[in-house]
Design an enzyme around this catalytic site. Structure first.
Site, mmCIF file in Angstrom:
data_model
loop_
_atom_site.group_PDB
_atom_site.id
_atom_site.type_symbol
_atom_site.label_atom_id
_atom_site.label_comp_id
_atom_site.label_asym_id
_atom_site.label_seq_id
_atom_site.Cartn_x
_atom_site.Cartn_y
_atom_site.Cartn_z
ATOM 1 N N CYS A 97 4.174 -23.137 8.304
ATOM 2 C CA CYS A 97 3.298 -24.302 8.459
ATOM 3 C C CYS A 97 4.190 -25.540 8.530
ATOM 4 O O CYS A 97 5.379 -25.426 8.833
ATOM 5 C CB CYS A 97 2.253 -24.386 7.354
ATOM 6 S SG CYS A 97 2.892 -24.691 5.701
ATOM 7 N N ALA A 98 3.647 -26.698 8.278
ATOM 8 C CA ALA A 98 4.432 -27.918 8.478
ATOM 9 C C ALA A 98 5.615 -28.006 7.519
ATOM 10 O O ALA A 98 6.746 -28.263 7.927
ATOM 11 C CB ALA A 98 3.543 -29.148 8.339
#
EC number: 2.9.1.3
Length: 364
Positions: A97-98
């Protein structure tokens, strides 16, 4: 078995073409992703935006609760099945994810509940991105040799033949000129930079590298621009210039822009739609430089292009294209490149035909 629950050896992951199950929203993925990543979001763009607004107004707990409400029931199950299928297809893959935070941990936990133990990237895409930026800066410090020459000199082919050659135009999915686009859309700037970094890492890892061989490019290749650290090094690099006969250059351009591009468009879209796309592509290339040509000259060359297309459609012959390509080279592309090369004359270390430059490179 080695514990893969979290991964921090980012360069090793990039070098191995490690599959990444990227659970960020589509808009984040489009802005920048790593080579080999597939986008299977936990939240879609509108869902992510709603959670972000909730976080700002009501805090983390309320945002997390909203996220769970948005991604539940049939939606939850559909996305879970997609993640399971991706892991079964790429059992050596990682969740990403980020920043390696809530989203990848949530997906990891849901997969664990189904019996799948999928590791995640600690630090997420941001950590991989920083690794790519640092790798490009570090590897750009190695010596660079540029291959120069007018349009149609076969520079890209020559670069591709070098074990230490980096095909910048291939990575950018663009050949640099107003006619340079391909059927594959260009990547976002960040994705292009990430792909370049991985290519540099791979070439550097498989040989004792004395220098890079690159094509003499401007600051931009289509919509992508070269990282400044690389561009600064290229500006000072020695240049080997390919000087092939004009007729040979024309034949290369005929093959690349009229024969191959026509084939690629018709193969992708069918005969009729492919022809229309091919015609539009050539017109767009000419239109893009209309101001530099002057509007009257642009109109004249457009008329000639239309006649050439009519001839190609009726007979298959590409000879008619020479009537606008030759003046375009003589009046625009060649003078422009020679002017640019004159400013770097002190950097020229060799001149010769394509074969002579190829032989010179082998001897270095």
């Amino acid at each position: 078995m080695q514990d893969r629950q979290k991964a921090q050896d980012y360069r090793a992951l990039l070098l191995a073409d490690t599959p990444l199950i990227d659970v960020r929203a589509p808009i984040e993925f489009e802005q920048g992703a790593m080579p080999g990543a597939i986008n299977l979001p936990l939240m879609m763009d509108d869902e992510r935006a709603a959670v972000g607004t909730c976080y700002k107004r009501q805090g983390a707990d309320a945002a997390l609760a909203l996220g769970h409400r948005l991604v539940c029931g049939d939606i939850d199950q559909q996305r879970l099945e997609a993640w399971k299928a991706a892991y079964q297809r790429f059992p050596n893959g990682y969740l990403c994810c980020a920043r390696g935070g809530q989203r990848s941990h949530i997906v990891q936990r849901w997969l664990q509940e189904t019996g799948i133990d999928c590791p995640l990237i600690e630090g997420g895409y941001k950590a991989l991105r920083q690794t790519a930026i640092q790798a490009t800066w570090q590897l750009a410090q190695k010596p660079i040799l540029l291959i120069g020459g007018c349009t149609g000199s076969g520079k890209t082919q020559l670069v591709r033949q070098q074990p230490n050659g980096v095909d910048l135009e291939g990575l950018a999915r663009h050949r640099g000129s107003s006619f340079g686009r391909t059927l594959n859309p260009q990547l976002s700037q960040a994705s292009f930079e990430n792909k370049l970094a991985v290519e540099l890492l791979k070439i550097n890892a498989r040989q004792t590298l004395k220098r890079w061989v690159l094509e003499d490019e401007g600051r931009t290749i289509g919509a992508n621009h070269l990282p400044e650290c690389l561009r600064e090094r290229m500006a000072q690099a020695p240049i080997a210039v390919v000087e092939d006969p004009f007729a040979l250059r024309l034949e290369r351009l005929r093959e690349e822009y009229f024969i191959r591009m026509h084939h690629d468009f018709t193969h992708a879209y069918g005969d009729e739609a492919g022809w229309q796309a091919y015609s539009k592509y050539l017109h767009h290339g000419l239109f893009a430089i209309r101001r530099r040509l002057g509007l009257q000259r642009f109109a004249e060359l457009t008329d000639t292009l239309d006649r050439a297309l009519a001839e190609q459609l009726s007979s298959g012959s590409t000879d008619g294209h020479m009537a606008w390509l030759v003046p375009l080279l003589n009046e625009y592309y060649d003078p422009m490149y020679r002017y640019q090369l004159e400013k770097k004359a002190a950097n020229i270390v060799f001149r010769g035909t394509w074969q002579e430059v190829a032989n010179w490179l082998k001897a270095q």
